[in-house]
Design a protein around this motif. Structure first.
Motif, PDB file in Angstrom:
ATOM      1  N   ALA A  54      -3.699  -1.012   2.230  1.00  9.66           N
ATOM      2  CA  ALA A  54      -3.141  -0.607   0.925  1.00  9.66           C
ATOM      3  C   ALA A  54      -3.104   0.921   0.799  1.00  9.66           C
ATOM      4  O   ALA A  54      -2.231   1.477   0.137  1.00  9.66           O
ATOM      5  N   ARG A  55      -4.063   1.600   1.463  1.00 13.44           N
ATOM      6  CA  ARG A  55      -4.130   3.069   1.358  1.00 13.44           C
ATOM      7  C   ARG A  55      -3.484   3.773   2.554  1.00 13.44           C
ATOM      8  O   ARG A  55      -3.450   4.993   2.615  1.00 13.44           O
ATOM      9  N   ALA A  56      -2.975   3.019   3.515  1.00 11.38           N
ATOM     10  CA  ALA A  56      -2.390   3.635   4.719  1.00 11.38           C
ATOM     11  C   ALA A  56      -1.042   4.283   4.401  1.00 11.38           C
ATOM     12  O   ALA A  56      -0.419   3.981   3.377  1.00 11.38           O
ATOM     13  N   ALA A  57      -0.593   5.161   5.302  1.00 11.50           N
ATOM     14  CA  ALA A  57       0.730   5.776   5.134  1.00 11.50           C
ATOM     15  C   ALA A  57       1.787   4.672   5.106  1.00 11.50           C
ATOM     16  O   ALA A  57       1.757   3.773   5.953  1.00 11.50           O
ATOM     17  N   PRO A  58       2.710   4.716   4.132  1.00 11.27           N
ATOM     18  CA  PRO A  58       3.725   3.658   4.046  1.00 11.27           C
ATOM     19  C   PRO A  58       4.874   3.912   5.027  1.00 11.27           C
ATOM     20  O   PRO A  58       5.995   4.197   4.629  1.00 11.27           O
ATOM     21  N   ASP A  59       4.576   3.792   6.312  1.00  6.84           N
ATOM     22  CA  ASP A  59       5.573   4.145   7.317  1.00  6.84           C
ATOM     23  C   ASP A  59       5.942   2.982   8.240  1.00  6.84           C
ATOM     24  O   ASP A  59       6.669   3.156   9.211  1.00  6.84           O
ATOM     25  N   GLY A  60       5.379   1.811   7.957  1.00  4.20           N
ATOM     26  CA  GLY A  60       5.719   0.645   8.785  1.00  4.20           C
ATOM     27  C   GLY A  60       4.832   0.482  10.000  1.00  4.20           C
ATOM     28  O   GLY A  60       5.038  -0.440  10.789  1.00  4.20           O
ATOM     29  N   TYR A  61       3.847   1.378  10.164  1.00  2.00           N
ATOM     30  CA  TYR A  61       3.008   1.293  11.366  1.00  2.00           C
ATOM     31  C   TYR A  61       1.645   0.642  11.098  1.00  2.00           C
ATOM     32  O   TYR A  61       0.843   0.514  12.010  1.00  2.00           O
ATOM     33  N   THR A  62       1.380   0.259   9.855  1.00  3.36           N
ATOM     34  CA  THR A  62       0.127  -0.450   9.550  1.00  3.36           C
ATOM     35  C   THR A  62       0.477  -1.685   8.744  1.00  3.36           C
ATOM     36  O   THR A  62       1.095  -1.598   7.682  1.00  3.36           O
ATOM     37  N   VAL A  63       0.093  -2.825   9.291  1.00  2.00           N
ATOM     38  CA  VAL A  63       0.445  -4.120   8.690  1.00  2.00           C
ATOM     39  C   VAL A  63      -0.838  -4.865   8.348  1.00  2.00           C
ATOM     40  O   VAL A  63      -1.797  -4.845   9.113  1.00  2.00           O
ATOM     41  N   SER A  64      -0.836  -5.508   7.194  1.00  2.00           N
ATOM     42  CA  SER A  64      -1.972  -6.342   6.790  1.00  2.00           C
ATOM     43  C   SER A  64      -1.630  -7.801   7.060  1.00  2.00           C
ATOM     44  O   SER A  64      -0.567  -8.269   6.662  1.00  2.00           O
ATOM     45  N   ILE A  65      -2.556  -8.490   7.739  1.00  2.00           N
ATOM     46  CA  ILE A  65      -2.398  -9.946   7.861  1.00  2.00           C
ATOM     47  C   ILE A  65      -3.611 -10.573   7.179  1.00  2.00           C
ATOM     48  O   ILE A  65      -4.743 -10.115   7.340  1.00  2.00           O
ATOM     49  N   GLY A  66      -3.374 -11.582   6.389  1.00  2.00           N
ATOM     50  CA  GLY A  66      -4.477 -12.212   5.674  1.00  2.00           C
ATOM     51  C   GLY A  66      -4.011 -13.487   5.032  1.00  2.00           C
ATOM     52  O   GLY A  66      -2.966 -14.039   5.385  1.00  2.00           O
ATOM     53  N   HIS A  67      -4.798 -13.955   4.086  1.00  2.00           N
ATOM     54  CA  HIS A  67      -4.464 -15.256   3.511  1.00  2.00           C
ATOM     55  C   HIS A  67      -4.862 -15.362   2.054  1.00  2.00           C
ATOM     56  O   HIS A  67      -5.171 -14.353   1.400  1.00  2.00           O
ATOM     57  N   TRP A  68      -4.885 -16.587   1.567  1.00  2.00           N
ATOM     58  CA  TRP A  68      -5.163 -16.895   0.169  1.00  2.00           C
ATOM     59  C   TRP A  68      -6.402 -16.174  -0.348  1.00  2.00           C
ATOM     60  O   TRP A  68      -6.386 -15.633  -1.449  1.00  2.00           O
ATOM     61  N   SER A  69      -7.462 -16.133   0.444  1.00  2.00           N
ATOM     62  CA  SER A  69      -8.668 -15.510  -0.110  1.00  2.00           C
ATOM     63  C   SER A  69      -8.571 -13.991  -0.106  1.00  2.00           C
ATOM     64  O   SER A  69      -8.921 -13.342  -1.078  1.00  2.00           O
ATOM     65  N   THR A  70      -8.065 -13.416   0.983  1.00  2.00           N
ATOM     66  CA  THR A  70      -8.031 -11.951   1.056  1.00  2.00           C
ATOM     67  C   THR A  70      -7.003 -11.343   0.108  1.00  2.00           C
ATOM     68  O   THR A  70      -7.207 -10.259  -0.416  1.00  2.00           O
ATOM     69  N   HIS A  71      -5.891 -12.047  -0.092  1.00  2.00           N
ATOM     70  CA  HIS A  71      -4.790 -11.461  -0.862  1.00  2.00           C
ATOM     71  C   HIS A  71      -4.630 -12.066  -2.252  1.00  2.00           C
ATOM     72  O   HIS A  71      -3.765 -11.636  -3.007  1.00  2.00           O
ATOM     73  N   VAL A  72      -5.444 -13.058  -2.580  1.00  2.00           N
ATOM     74  CA  VAL A  72      -5.408 -13.621  -3.938  1.00  2.00           C
ATOM     75  C   VAL A  72      -6.818 -13.612  -4.530  1.00  2.00           C
ATOM     76  O   VAL A  72      -7.111 -12.865  -5.470  1.00  2.00           O
ATOM     77  N   VAL A  73      -7.720 -14.402  -3.941  1.00  2.00           N
ATOM     78  CA  VAL A  73      -9.071 -14.597  -4.499  1.00  2.00           C
ATOM     79  C   VAL A  73      -9.810 -13.270  -4.680  1.00  2.00           C
ATOM     80  O   VAL A  73     -10.438 -13.032  -5.718  1.00  2.00           O
ATOM     81  N   ASN A  74      -9.738 -12.390  -3.679  1.00  2.00           N
ATOM     82  CA  ASN A  74     -10.523 -11.154  -3.747  1.00  2.00           C
ATOM     83  C   ASN A  74     -10.224 -10.329  -4.997  1.00  2.00           C
ATOM     84  O   ASN A  74     -11.102  -9.635  -5.505  1.00  2.00           O
ATOM     85  N   GLY A  75      -9.016 -10.419  -5.500  1.00  2.00           N
ATOM     86  CA  GLY A  75      -8.670  -9.674  -6.715  1.00  2.00           C
ATOM     87  C   GLY A  75      -9.423 -10.183  -7.939  1.00  2.00           C
ATOM     88  O   GLY A  75      -9.566  -9.467  -8.936  1.00  2.00           O
ATOM     89  N   ALA A  76      -9.910 -11.434  -7.859  1.00  2.00           N
ATOM     90  CA  ALA A  76     -10.632 -12.005  -9.002  1.00  2.00           C
ATOM     91  C   ALA A  76     -12.147 -11.872  -8.843  1.00  2.00           C
ATOM     92  O   ALA A  76     -12.865 -11.945  -9.833  1.00  2.00           O
ATOM     93  N   VAL A  77     -12.631 -11.687  -7.605  1.00  2.00           N
ATOM     94  CA  VAL A  77     -14.089 -11.650  -7.430  1.00  2.00           C
ATOM     95  C   VAL A  77     -14.639 -10.267  -7.085  1.00  2.00           C
ATOM     96  O   VAL A  77     -15.841 -10.043  -7.207  1.00  2.00           O
ATOM     97  N   TYR A  78     -13.782  -9.351  -6.658  1.00  2.57           N
ATOM     98  CA  TYR A  78     -14.236  -7.985  -6.342  1.00  2.57           C
ATOM     99  C   TYR A  78     -13.587  -6.994  -7.312  1.00  2.57           C
ATOM    100  O   TYR A  78     -12.458  -7.227  -7.774  1.00  2.57           O
ATOM    101  N   ALA A  79     -14.287  -5.873  -7.566  1.00  2.00           N
ATOM    102  CA  ALA A  79     -13.672  -4.764  -8.311  1.00  2.00           C
ATOM    103  C   ALA A  79     -12.949  -3.918  -7.253  1.00  2.00           C
ATOM    104  O   ALA A  79     -13.492  -2.928  -6.756  1.00  2.00           O
ATOM    105  N   LEU A  80     -11.765  -4.321  -6.876  1.00  2.00           N
ATOM    106  CA  LEU A  80     -11.043  -3.647  -5.784  1.00  2.00           C
ATOM    107  C   LEU A  80     -10.544  -2.283  -6.247  1.00  2.00           C
ATOM    108  O   LEU A  80     -10.142  -2.131  -7.394  1.00  2.00           O
ATOM    109  N   ASN A  81     -10.530  -1.326  -5.315  1.00  2.00           N
ATOM    110  CA  ASN A  81      -9.939  -0.034  -5.694  1.00  2.00           C
ATOM    111  C   ASN A  81      -8.477   0.041  -5.253  1.00  2.00           C
ATOM    112  O   ASN A  81      -7.949   1.097  -4.980  1.00  2.00           O
ATOM    113  N   TYR A  82      -7.846  -1.100  -5.145  1.00  2.00           N
ATOM    114  CA  TYR A  82      -6.402  -1.187  -4.904  1.00  2.00           C
ATOM    115  C   TYR A  82      -5.913  -2.434  -5.608  1.00  2.00           C
ATOM    116  O   TYR A  82      -6.698  -3.307  -5.974  1.00  2.00           O
TER     117      TYR A  82
END
Ligand code: MLT
Length: 323
Positions: free
Chosen positions: A78-106
């Motif tokens: 989320a904080r990487a340069a938006p240049d297409g060279y850094t990709v996030s792969i994840g799933h339901w917990s990393t990209h949905v659940v974590n927003g409800a259980v962690y105080a994310l800084n993104y």
């Protein structure tokens, strides 16, 4: 006639943009896996990276940035340069659940842009082989009788295995001990070694060990049996009706990534998902690839938003927190 300065600058900018559109990618791409090597996200990333690299003409390097239920690895993208060279792969917990259980800084929706949805898999209730239960009913009885000392492996607070484990203990009316790991790769090693008792694990992680007789599977958290494991009963058949869970996977880039780069990445994932060998490897693990029309950036954007809207209130109401 002399061209005004601003139009020269505009032409130069357009030329640069078009050159970058033609040449992207010019160097290796990093795909950030937010859990330990050997686990399910890592496995999916490694299966897709080779056909993606072939279609992009650049290496796709899998990087494991682990910790805090996968939230550190996703935050790195989320904080990487938006240049297409850094990709996030994840799933339901990393990209949905974590927003409800962690105080994310993104912000999972605002700071990331969708690349492509991949597919998903159900969970398997699995134990070490020393557990004296031969079916789900016997397992539940054993767990309830021994609940003070039953250890359940998870990939950390908020992870798919943690939420599934909490759901399992609530469904059977028990109180279990959760042992956090940096991913279900290392948790599986401890299950095989008998150092923990159970995991409510992604099918893709457990199947090789189930087939090898190193752990025991009791039920799949789906309404129908999986073609990858036709002998494993559904939870409804095995006596825990309605205990359904499945984890869907996707890929994202930082918000602001040039459209041509995100589109090329989408094309690379789509190509990888059509690759015969990748399809076979994913299928053997019980991972179901989403149909082609759901592999678009738009489909992932809509699905991601809908999942956040659906799950955040439910997770908050269930009181699933980072302990
Ligand atoms: C992993 O890759 O280790 C898992 O996907 C973690 C999880 O249970 O969510």
């Amino acid at each position: 006639m002399r061209r005004p300065i601003h139009s020269v600058a505009l032409v130069a900018a357009l030329a640069a943009a078009s050159a970058s559109a033609q040449t992207y990618p010019t160097r290796p791409i990093t795909m950030v896996v937010p859990f330990a090597a050997g686990g399910p996200v890592d496995t999916v990333a490694r299966i897709l990276s080779a056909p993606m690299a072939k279609s992009l003409g650049q290496t796709v390097v899998v990087d494991n940035t682990v910790g805090a239920g996968g939230s550190l690895g996703v935050g790195r993208v989320a904080r990487a340069a938006p240049d297409g060279y850094t990709v996030s792969i994840g799933h339901w917990s990393t990209h949905v659940v974590n927003g409800a259980v962690y105080a994310l800084n993104y912000d999972l929706l605002k700071d990331l842009e969708p690349v492509a949805m991949i597919g998903g898999n159900s969970m398997l209730v699995v134990s070490k082989t020393a557990v004296p239960a031969k079916n789900l009913g016997e397992l539940i009885a054993w767990v309830k009788a021994n609940q003070a000392k039953v250890n359940v492996g998870t990939a950390g607070p908020g992870s798919g295995t943690h939420v599934s484990g909490v759901y399992f203990q609530n469904a059977i009316g028990a109180k279990l001990q959760f042992i956090p790991y940096k991913g279900t790769g290392p948790a599986m090693q401890d299950l095989i070694g008998g150092r923990i008792d159970l995991i409510v694990d992604q099918m893709s992680n457990s199947m090789p060990q189930v087939r090898g007789g190193k752990i025991r599977a009791y039920a799949i958290t789906a309404k129908t049996r999986s073609p990858a494991a036709p002998d494993i009963p559904t939870v409804d058949e095995a006596g825990l009706a309605g205990f359904h869970m499945s984890i869907w996977y996707g890929t994202w880039v930082p918000r602001g990534t040039p459209k041509d780069a995100a589109t090329k990445l989408n094309g690379a994932v789509v190509t990888a998902l059509a690759d015969e060998s990748a399809r076979k490897r994913l299928g053997d693990l019980g991972l179901e690839i989403v149909p082609r029309e759901q592999q678009t950036r738009e489909a992932l954007a809509a699905h991601h938003r809908a999942e956040v809207e659906k799950w955040w209130p439910m997770i908050r109401a269930a009181g699933i927190k980072v302990e």
